[in-house]
Design a protein around this motif. Sequence first.
Motif, PDB file in Angstrom:
ATOM      1  N   TYR A   1       2.944  -1.026 -12.727  1.00 45.11           N
ATOM      2  CA  TYR A   1       1.320  -1.544 -12.702  1.00 45.11           C
ATOM      3  C   TYR A   1       0.753  -0.850 -11.772  1.00 45.11           C
ATOM      4  N   GLU A   2      -0.699  -0.713 -11.752  1.00 48.81           N
ATOM      5  CA  GLU A   2      -1.607   0.063 -10.899  1.00 48.81           C
ATOM      6  C   GLU A   2      -1.747  -0.765  -9.542  1.00 48.81           C
ATOM      7  N   ILE A   3      -1.456   0.193  -8.578  1.00 53.58           N
ATOM      8  CA  ILE A   3      -1.623  -0.309  -7.186  1.00 53.58           C
ATOM      9  C   ILE A   3      -2.826   0.616  -6.500  1.00 53.58           C
ATOM     10  N   GLN A   4      -3.833   0.086  -6.036  1.00 51.28           N
ATOM     11  CA  GLN A   4      -4.974   0.810  -5.492  1.00 51.28           C
ATOM     12  C   GLN A   4      -5.521   1.698  -6.443  1.00 51.28           C
ATOM     13  N   LYS A   5      -5.518   1.642  -7.460  1.00 54.31           N
ATOM     14  CA  LYS A   5      -5.796   2.530  -8.487  1.00 54.31           C
ATOM     15  C   LYS A   5      -5.244   3.715  -8.553  1.00 54.31           C
ATOM     16  N   MET A   6      -4.073   3.604  -8.215  1.00 57.94           N
ATOM     17  CA  MET A   6      -2.984   4.557  -8.432  1.00 57.94           C
ATOM     18  C   MET A   6      -1.636   4.488  -9.751  1.00 57.94           C
ATOM     19  N   LYS A   7      -1.432   5.147 -10.377  1.00 60.50           N
ATOM     20  CA  LYS A   7      -0.591   5.057 -11.438  1.00 60.50           C
ATOM     21  C   LYS A   7       0.650   5.577 -11.218  1.00 60.50           C
ATOM     22  N   GLU A   8       0.853   6.419 -10.341  1.00 62.70           N
ATOM     23  CA  GLU A   8       2.333   6.963  -9.849  1.00 62.70           C
ATOM     24  C   GLU A   8       2.522   7.207  -8.289  1.00 62.70           C
TER      25      GLU A   8
ATOM     26  N   VAL B   1       5.522   5.829  -1.464  1.00 68.48           N
ATOM     27  CA  VAL B   1       4.171   6.620  -0.846  1.00 68.48           C
ATOM     28  C   VAL B   1       3.159   7.065  -1.859  1.00 68.48           C
ATOM     29  N   SER B   2       2.027   7.067  -1.635  1.00 69.21           N
ATOM     30  CA  SER B   2       0.736   7.385  -2.414  1.00 69.21           C
ATOM     31  C   SER B   2       1.113   8.933  -2.900  1.00 69.21           C
TER      32      SER B   2
END
Length: 95
Positions: free
Chosen positions: A50-57, A10-11
Motif C-alpha cells: 500500500y502507499e506510504i508517504q505517497k510512495m508506491k515502491e 528505505v525510500s
Amino acid sequence: MNKYELCVVVSAKIEEEERASTIRRVKELIERFGGSITKVDEWGRKRLAYEIQKMKEGYFNFIYFDAESTAPIEIESRIRIMDNVIRFLCVKQDD
C-alpha cells in the motif's frame, strides 16, 4: 545472545549513495549496541503493498544479527527518527 532479523524499507526517491549511507548507519547502530551482524540480504526495489508517504515502491534490506535482548529496543528507537527509512520491523528468530 539472541538472533534477530531486521527489515528496513528505505525510500525509493533518494539517490543510491544516500540509500547506502542509511543502511550503513543502521549497521553501525547494531554494532554500537553490542550486536554482531551475521548476514545482510538486499532485495532491492519492490512494490509496496500500500502507499506510504505517497510512495508506491521502496528498497528492502534484511539484516540478520545476534545481540542481547535490550539491543533491539535501542536500535528501533533510533531507526524510528531516520528520515529515509519509511518502515522497519525487528523480530526475534527461533533457534
